[in-house]
Write a protein that holds these residues in place. Structure first.
Motif, PDB file in Angstrom:
ATOM      1  N   SER A 175      35.625  47.390  35.730  1.00  0.00           N
ATOM      2  CA  SER A 175      34.912  46.384  35.054  1.00  0.00           C
ATOM      3  C   SER A 175      33.847  46.203  35.102  1.00  0.00           C
ATOM      4  N   GLU A 177      32.304  43.723  35.950  1.00  0.00           N
ATOM      5  CA  GLU A 177      31.734  42.090  36.590  1.00  0.00           C
ATOM      6  C   GLU A 177      32.109  43.186  38.195  1.00  0.00           C
ATOM      7  N   ARG A 307      45.089  32.274  40.286  1.00  0.00           N
ATOM      8  CA  ARG A 307      44.213  33.444  40.320  1.00  0.00           C
ATOM      9  C   ARG A 307      44.060  35.366  40.910  1.00  0.00           C
ATOM     10  N   GLN A 308      44.335  34.773  42.063  1.00  0.00           N
ATOM     11  CA  GLN A 308      44.235  35.519  42.913  1.00  0.00           C
ATOM     12  C   GLN A 308      45.438  36.521  41.834  1.00  0.00           C
ATOM     13  N   SER A 309      46.822  36.340  41.644  1.00  0.00           N
ATOM     14  CA  SER A 309      47.751  36.927  41.211  1.00  0.00           C
ATOM     15  C   SER A 309      47.130  38.088  39.521  1.00  0.00           C
ATOM     16  N   LYS A 310      46.952  37.001  39.184  1.00  0.00           N
ATOM     17  CA  LYS A 310      46.376  37.931  37.375  1.00  0.00           C
ATOM     18  C   LYS A 310      44.225  38.842  37.599  1.00  0.00           C
ATOM     19  N   GLY A 311      44.284  38.350  38.774  1.00  0.00           N
ATOM     20  CA  GLY A 311      42.471  39.543  39.669  1.00  0.00           C
ATOM     21  C   GLY A 311      41.594  38.518  38.933  1.00  0.00           C
ATOM     22  N   ASP A 312      42.073  37.549  38.964  1.00  0.00           N
ATOM     23  CA  ASP A 312      41.084  36.676  37.962  1.00  0.00           C
ATOM     24  C   ASP A 312      40.028  35.970  39.256  1.00  0.00           C
ATOM     25  N   THR A 313      39.316  36.489  39.478  1.00  0.00           N
ATOM     26  CA  THR A 313      38.866  36.086  40.464  1.00  0.00           C
ATOM     27  C   THR A 313      37.078  36.464  40.334  1.00  0.00           C
ATOM     28  N   THR A 314      35.891  35.812  40.979  1.00  0.00           N
ATOM     29  CA  THR A 314      34.503  36.985  41.144  1.00  0.00           C
ATOM     30  C   THR A 314      34.338  37.578  42.006  1.00  0.00           C
TER      31      THR A 314
END
Length: 321
Positions: A175, A177, A307-314
């Protein structure tokens, strides 16, 4: 004490209470200040890992940073990094106010790097350092390709390759990001998987050949990277985020005397772990090795886990206590 507790395999831990740990022979009590949420925590808690399903309830957390409160081998008040076997063997981990830790798994810290940053680097930094120094035996002037360059291991590997004298470091990310994190970590160039001409861009970025591939993803990306190995090149795999299987060309491996190697932190000694982390943190203090992270207070564990399980982190999520 306050803790994050897994009650059901496959479900996020909940913030609650847990009895204070009682040290066994050869253990110290650490007051935890920071603990990263890493993929291994989720894998173990799922009950589907090759370690077997852990008994519940238990406190996850395979690594952390804190201050020694009770010990026969380390002075009270000493700041330490520590590893645990939570989820892999009976016992609680670092997602709690206090943790019982085997004395051999304590690493005394003497660094200006903040606790949360130490936790973010942690065993990811150890893995990156050991992959490049111990398994790949990177030499000054060699070219390095880092897959998963926006992840914690990838960022640490980029910085490590730079301080070890790599002549060029190229990263692959999924990505924009992640691309930004890889560039901030020191990559010379970053290729994004989503690019329509990914193979062409990767060839151009690497000049068509690399000496070492750091591979925490495996799958199709490892297959593509292996085709770029120069004579004597080494691909070191330390994870399977993109799949458990990859395809390699026998002709390429044989004609170039290239190597496919494996690595796990579980295979190194406590002394190796200590020395690697000490080296990484020395460079982190100089700003040469970084891992992007954000802090989350312990009561926010359930949302952080999701969030970690979805990869929704910065960046790396670090629990603070």
């Amino acid at each position: 004490m306050q803790a994050a507790v897994v009650h059901v395999h496959g479900e996020a831990p909940a913030h609650g209470e847990r009895p204070d740990p009682v040290p066994a022979e050869g253990e110290s009590i650490v007051r935890v200040t920071a603990a990263p949420v890493v993929p291994l925590d989720l894998l173990c808690a799922s009950g589907t890992s090759y370690f077997g399903a852990p008994a519940v309830p238990y406190v996850p957390g395979v690594q952390g940073v804190g201050v020694v409160e009770e010990s026969a081998v380390v002075a009270l008040g000493t700041k330490v990094f520590f590893a645990t076997s939570a989820g892999m063997a009976p016992g609680d981990g670092s997602f709690a106010e206090r943790c019982a830790v085997p004395d051999e798994d304590l690493v005394v810290l003497d660094t200006p790097v903040p606790d949360a940053a130490v936790a973010a680097i942690g065993l990811s930094g150890v893995a990156a350092w050991m992959v490049l120094t111990w398994r790949a035996q990177l030499q000054p002037g060699e070219r390095v390709l880092v897959l998963g360059g926006g992840g914690a291991v990838g960022q640490a590997a980029i910085g490590t390759a730079r301080v070890l004298g790599a002549s060029r470091v190229v990263a692959v990310c999924r990505s924009e990001e992640a691309r930004g994190r890889a560039l901030a970590a020191g990559a010379d160039e970053v290729v994004t998987v989503a690019a329509e001409d990914f193979a062409k861009q990767l060839t151009e970025a690497t000049g068509g050949a690399v000496d070492v591939v750091v591979d925490p993803v495996f799958g199709e990306l490892a297959s593509a990277a292996a085709r770029l190995l120069a004579p004597g090149g080494r691909l070191v795999n330390l994870g399977g985020a993109s799949g458990d299987e990859a395809t390699f060309s026998s002709a390429i491996l044989r004609s170039r005397s290239a190597s496919i190697l494996g690595y796990t932190n579980n295979a190194i000694t406590s002394d190796q772990r200590r020395d690697a982390l000490t080296a990484v943190l020395r460079h982190a203090a100089a700003g040469e090795i970084t891992v992007a992270h954000e802090t989350v207070p312990l009561p926010g564990i359930t949302a952080a886990w999701a969030r970690q399980s979805k990869g929704d982190t910065t960046g790396r999520l670090v629990l603070t206590l």
